[in-house]
Scaffold this active site. Structure first.
Site, mmCIF file in Angstrom:
data_model
loop_
_atom_site.group_PDB
_atom_site.id
_atom_site.type_symbol
_atom_site.label_atom_id
_atom_site.label_comp_id
_atom_site.label_asym_id
_atom_site.label_seq_id
_atom_site.Cartn_x
_atom_site.Cartn_y
_atom_site.Cartn_z
ATOM 1 N N VAL A 157 0.370 -11.111 -0.228
ATOM 2 C CA VAL A 157 0.435 -10.268 0.980
ATOM 3 C C VAL A 157 1.312 -10.946 2.030
ATOM 4 O O VAL A 157 2.172 -10.311 2.655
ATOM 5 C CB VAL A 157 -0.979 -10.011 1.550
ATOM 6 C CG1 VAL A 157 -0.889 -9.257 2.878
ATOM 7 C CG2 VAL A 157 -1.823 -9.222 0.555
ATOM 8 N N GLN A 192 4.976 -10.686 1.103
ATOM 9 C CA GLN A 192 5.473 -9.335 1.355
ATOM 10 C C GLN A 192 5.691 -9.112 2.849
ATOM 11 O O GLN A 192 6.656 -8.464 3.261
ATOM 12 C CB GLN A 192 4.475 -8.305 0.810
ATOM 13 C CG GLN A 192 4.751 -6.857 1.188
ATOM 14 C CD GLN A 192 6.054 -6.326 0.624
ATOM 15 O OE1 GLN A 192 6.540 -6.812 -0.392
ATOM 16 N NE2 GLN A 192 6.636 -5.336 1.296
ATOM 17 N N GLU A 193 4.811 -9.679 3.664
ATOM 18 C CA GLU A 193 4.893 -9.471 5.110
ATOM 19 C C GLU A 193 5.998 -10.303 5.758
ATOM 20 O O GLU A 193 6.743 -9.804 6.603
ATOM 21 C CB GLU A 193 3.542 -9.822 5.759
ATOM 22 C CG GLU A 193 2.411 -8.859 5.439
ATOM 23 C CD GLU A 193 2.572 -7.521 6.150
ATOM 24 O OE1 GLU A 193 3.441 -7.405 7.038
ATOM 25 O OE2 GLU A 193 1.830 -6.584 5.807
ATOM 26 N N SER A 194 6.108 -11.579 5.390
ATOM 27 C CA SER A 194 6.986 -12.478 6.152
ATOM 28 C C SER A 194 7.839 -13.413 5.306
ATOM 29 O O SER A 194 8.583 -14.219 5.860
ATOM 30 C CB SER A 194 6.128 -13.346 7.073
ATOM 31 O OG SER A 194 5.353 -14.257 6.300
ATOM 32 N N TYR A 233 4.838 -1.060 -1.041
ATOM 33 C CA TYR A 233 4.194 -2.239 -0.454
ATOM 34 C C TYR A 233 3.147 -2.804 -1.416
ATOM 35 O O TYR A 233 3.145 -4.006 -1.729
ATOM 36 C CB TYR A 233 3.551 -1.825 0.871
ATOM 37 C CG TYR A 233 2.777 -2.891 1.605
ATOM 38 C CD1 TYR A 233 3.416 -3.787 2.458
ATOM 39 C CD2 TYR A 233 1.386 -2.971 1.494
ATOM 40 C CE1 TYR A 233 2.696 -4.749 3.162
ATOM 41 C CE2 TYR A 233 0.660 -3.917 2.188
ATOM 42 C CZ TYR A 233 1.319 -4.809 3.023
ATOM 43 O OH TYR A 233 0.601 -5.751 3.724
#
EC number: 4.2.2.n1
Length: 482
Positions: free
Chosen positions: A308, A311-313, A438
């Site tokens: 996660v 994927q986010e940063s 996502y």
């Protein structure tokens, strides 16, 4: 007297003929019943497979894999325990099946006429092909006639039969059958540039590409063939009938589709640049944050939490988006306040808050959603909000699907961006297609971490075994000299 003697001889001949005609059938029937009864009596179903990231592997001391879960469900229907027997290659697997040491062979095994003659086969449940793999940036051959270097295959006699047929069209075609290495190990050697070509199952190539993007596919050497479970070639009709009924039920209930989604859904997406960047990050960046992911994982798998964050940063603690979300978990100000953290760019605070927020989202989901699938629903909410997830589930139900089934809801997420659908929903428009991608990305990233570490552990184990063997050989040489 003579007539009586002849009548006795005739009667005995007829009796022996009758026994000769009936006994084999009785024997086979007895054998069949004995085998099926033996499974029930021992209380275990013996299933042979091959250790790889699709069929069977150990994850956090638990057995996992497509074939494992399907075999476990079958054993449950028989009312017995499942015992998996692990082999290195197809020929080892089939040899044990031939000897009746296992009840089933299950390892994404492609149909081949030779195997169908040798064994009974179960219903088809998937399809795959044989492909020629080479190393990216090397010259890509257009057909087998262009292959000038060694082709390697694992110990698979059915594949060799296929290659012998192709040899009639390409007389210069040669190959090397390696009995020591598994198909996965051959693909890993190819990725490292140690060997030039490998022919392997298309499913296994796609799976390995997720952690070894250097692998490339030159072409299919066969059309797609059905994938089956194999049974010993003797009258196992009771077991075969039970398997047929089970597979039909697995198709009808969605079990097969759910397993394909879980273990095969993510491998269809492959991007060389993204995968190469990600593997570099796993090797060089993840180690500095993995202790924090493990510390704050809660009920989650730490590798999912790490996925996660990537994927986010891309594991950048200072990441900032144009909309104002910040940190390694890319939290909004509202979420940070809700989770009571003061600095979104502090990795520990961000990971702790992101994990707690995911746990909170999971707690908001109805109990009717299966435990294993709840995280995917929660990730949709993490991405586009809980309200839009509620809309997606409601839309799925309106369209005749199951709102508690991830596969059903997932395919309807893109519809949240279509006016004819979102205009009828409470929370309106949402970029559902982004939420779909996502979750797919996170699943792919998580599986890559799992399999990267699995391959590393296997290589370490093999290296240690080789070192021990080398030391033993040296000691034996020394003893002989003495």
């Amino acid at each position: 007297m003579k007539g009586l003697f002849l009548r006795i001889i005739t009667a005995l001949a007829l009796l022996f003929w009758a026994i000769d005609m009936v006994f084999p059938w009785q024997f086979l029937r007895h054998t069949e019943e004995n085998h099926y009864t033996a499974i029930q009596a021992r209380g275990s179903l013996y299933v042979g497979t091959i250790n790889n990231q699709i069929s069977y592997f150990i994850n956090k001391d638990s057995e996992r894999g497509f074939e494992y879960e399907l075999a476990k469900a079958f054993a449950d229907t028989l009312g017995v325990e499942l015992e998996m027997k692990i082999f290195d290659n197809q020929e080892q697997l089939f040899d044990e099946l031939d000897k009746h040491n296992i009840d089933l062979a299950a390892a994404h095994l492609l149909y081949h006429p030779k195997n169908a003659e040798r064994f009974q086969i179960g219903p088809a449940y998937h399809s795959a092909s044989w492909q020629l793999a080479y190393r990216k940036n090397e010259n890509r051959p257009k057909n087998l006639g262009n292959v000038k270097k060694d082709i390697y295959i694992s110990n698979n006699l059915a594949l060799e039969e296929t290659l012998k047929e192709l040899q009639k069209q390409y007389p210069q075609l040669t190959w090397k059958r390696n009995q020591a290495l598994t198909q996965e190990e051959l693909l890993l050697q190819l990725a490292e540039g140690k060997i030039p070509y490998v022919i392997a199952n298309s499913i296994d190539i796609a799976a390995i590409q997720q952690i070894k993007p250097e692998l490339a596919i030159a072409f299919d050497i066969t059309d797609e063939a059905n994938v089956h479970w194999y049974l010993p070639n003797s009258p196992y009709r009771d077991l075969q009938t039970a398997l047929l009924n089970f597979m039909n039920n697995a198709e009808e209930t969605g079990l097969l589709d759910n397993l394909k989604e879980k273990y095969l859904g993510h491998i269809s997406q492959f991007d060389y640049v993204d995968t190469r960047s990600y593997m570099n990050a796993i090797e060089n960046t993840l180690p500095q944050f993995s202790p924090l992911f493990e510390k704050y994982k809660g009920e989650l798998d730490w590798r999912l939490l790490a996925a996660v964050a990537y994927q986010e940063s891309h594991w950048n603690p200072d990441a900032t988006s144009p909309t104002g979300v910040r940190g390694i978990m890319m939290l909004t100000k509202n979420t940070a306040q809700h989770m009571k953290i003061s600095d979104r760019t502090d990795p520990e605070q961000s990971i702790k808050a992101g994990s707690e927020y995911l746990h909170w989202l999971i707690s908001q989901l109805p109990e009717s959603i299966e435990k294993e699938e709840r995280i995917w629903f929660a990730l949709v909410a993490y991405n586009i909000g809980l309200g839009h997830l509620i809309d997606a589930r409601r839309l799925t139900q309106n369209l005749g699907g199951n709102p508690d089934n991830w596969l059903n809801v997932k395919k309807n997420l893109p519809l949240l961006a279509e006016k004819r659908y979102y205009s009828q929903l409470k929370y309106g428009y949402a970029r559902g297609y982004e939420a779909y991608q996502y979750v797919e990305n996170i699943r792919r990233y998580m599986n890559s971490i799992v399999n990267y570490h699995r391959v590393q552990e296997n290589q370490t184990t093999n290296d240690n075994a080789n070192n021990e063997s080398a030391v033993k050989n040296l000691e034996e040489i020394k003893e002989n000299k003495d």
